[in-house]
Every structure is written in structure tokens, then in C-alpha cells.
Design an enzyme around this catalytic site. Structure first.
Site, PDB file in Angstrom:
ATOM      1  N   GLU A  31      65.185  36.720  37.144  1.00 31.56           N
ATOM      2  CA  GLU A  31      65.414  36.505  35.721  1.00 31.56           C
ATOM      3  C   GLU A  31      66.789  35.888  35.513  1.00 31.56           C
ATOM      4  O   GLU A  31      67.748  36.254  36.185  1.00 31.56           O
ATOM      5  CB  GLU A  31      65.348  37.836  34.949  1.00 31.56           C
ATOM      6  CG  GLU A  31      63.956  38.423  34.874  1.00 31.56           C
ATOM      7  CD  GLU A  31      63.818  39.505  33.802  1.00 31.56           C
ATOM      8  OE1 GLU A  31      64.764  39.704  33.022  1.00 31.56           O
ATOM      9  OE2 GLU A  31      62.754  40.134  33.751  1.00 31.56           O
ATOM     10  N   HIS A  94      66.718  35.594  28.028  1.00 34.57           N
ATOM     11  CA  HIS A  94      66.411  35.847  29.429  1.00 34.57           C
ATOM     12  C   HIS A  94      65.044  35.267  29.731  1.00 34.57           C
ATOM     13  O   HIS A  94      64.349  34.776  28.841  1.00 34.57           O
ATOM     14  CB  HIS A  94      66.520  37.330  29.791  1.00 34.57           C
ATOM     15  CG  HIS A  94      65.467  38.232  29.231  1.00 34.57           C
ATOM     16  ND1 HIS A  94      65.441  38.623  27.908  1.00 34.57           N
ATOM     17  CD2 HIS A  94      64.411  38.858  29.817  1.00 34.57           C
ATOM     18  CE1 HIS A  94      64.427  39.439  27.710  1.00 34.57           C
ATOM     19  NE2 HIS A  94      63.769  39.599  28.851  1.00 34.57           N
ATOM     20  N   HIS A  96      61.191  35.481  31.922  1.00 39.00           N
ATOM     21  CA  HIS A  96      60.165  36.344  32.512  1.00 39.00           C
ATOM     22  C   HIS A  96      59.433  35.552  33.594  1.00 39.00           C
ATOM     23  O   HIS A  96      58.502  34.812  33.288  1.00 39.00           O
ATOM     24  CB  HIS A  96      59.173  36.818  31.451  1.00 39.00           C
ATOM     25  CG  HIS A  96      59.663  37.968  30.636  1.00 39.00           C
ATOM     26  ND1 HIS A  96      58.932  38.518  29.614  1.00 39.00           N
ATOM     27  CD2 HIS A  96      60.809  38.682  30.708  1.00 39.00           C
ATOM     28  CE1 HIS A  96      59.609  39.527  29.088  1.00 39.00           C
ATOM     29  NE2 HIS A  96      60.759  39.642  29.725  1.00 39.00           N
TER      30      HIS A  96
HETATM   31 ZN    ZN Z   1      62.307  40.916  29.478  1.00 36.13          ZN
END
Ligand code: ZN
Length: 154
Positions: A31, A94, A96
Site C-alpha cells: 500500500e 492510500h 488497495h
Molecule cells: Zn484501506
């Protein structure tokens, strides 16, 4: 007299939007994470404009493929430097890796900045796919929730 839907919106520049998506591709299969600096719209309080994307290192060495963490000292530095330029922290982003661009219960549990955006990009097999935004709302930690937010690229 109509009922006006309260629509939340987050506006990126094209380069800022591209930057967060490329960051997710670069750190795949881990990530990525970072901070969104910009402005809250004074008139409505329901829109925010991102003027700067700050990439951060993911400090979650134990589980970087499905967790992220921004070093608090780095966050304080970003906030201070932003304020010197008249920018606020308006959100976080962020990625995934190989999971949908939807928030997880961990994401909600670790989100503490009310009124800020949490932007998630799904990175499928190394390529950025959907990018979705959510605003953290609620009165307090026990009441908090994510509300869908529209992302606009200008
Ligand atoms: Zn997440």
C-alpha cells in the site's frame, strides 16, 4: 422548495490525481499512502480543493500489503509546512492492492480526522483502477462514519 441533497466533493488537479494513482502503482503490491494539502471551501464546507499531494512512506513493515501508517512526526512536519503556505490537511490517500476502492473496517477504525477526505485507489495487478473518496463524519469516535464523496479532476 426542494430538498437539496448534501453532496460532498473533493477537487484535484490532473497532476495531483495522477500522482496518487501512480504512487499506488509504484508501491504495488504494497500500500502507498500520503497526505492531501489544500483548502476547505468556506462557503459550503462540503467541498475541498487539493493543491498539493505529499507522498509518505508506509511505516507498516509488518503488513504493508494491506495496512498503512503515516509516521506522526512526518505528519506534523507536513501540517506545519502546509500552514506556512496557507494550506490545510484536507485528506489522506492510500491504495488497495488487488482489493476494491472501498474503505475497510480497519480504515474507519484508524481514521481520526473529522471533516477530512480519505481517498482510496484500487490497484489491480499493478495498474491503478478505481479511485474513490470518503469523508469522515460524525460527532465523535463512537459515532464516526465514512460518507461517499465525489472526486472531481479539474
Ligand atoms: Zn484501506
Amino acid at each position: 422548495m426542494g430538498f437539496v441533497l448534501h453532496e460532498l466533493m473533493l477537487t484535484f488537479t490532473q497532476s495531483g490525481y495522477t500522482s496518487i494513482r501512480q504512487h499506488g502503482e509504484e508501491t504495488y503490491p504494497h500500500e502507498c499512502c500520503g497526505v492531501l494539502l489544500g483548502r476547505f471551501d468556506d462557503s459550503g464546507a462540503s467541498t475541498k480543493t487539493v493543491s498539493r499531494v505529499v507522498r509518505c512512506g508506509n511505516t507498516r513493515a509488518d503488513s504493508p500489503h494491506n495496512r498503512y501508517n503515516i509516521d506522526p512526526r512526518e505528519l506534523i512536519r507536513i501540517q506545519r509546512e502546509g500552514r506556512e503556505r496557507g494550506e490545510d490537511i484536507v485528506g489522506f490517500y492510500h491504495s488497495h492492492p488487488d482489493h476494491p476502492a472501498q474503505w475497510s473496517s480497519t480504515d474507519l477504525g484508524e481514521a481520526h480526522w473529522f471533516g477530512c477526505s480519505y481517498v482510496i485507489t484500487s490497484v489491480e495487478k499493478g495498474k491503478a483502477a478505481a479511485t474513490n473518496g470518503f469523508e469522515l463524519t460524525g460527532a465523535d469516535e463512537a459515532d464516526k462514519k465514512f460518507v461517499d464523496e465525489k472526486i472531481e479532476v479539474s
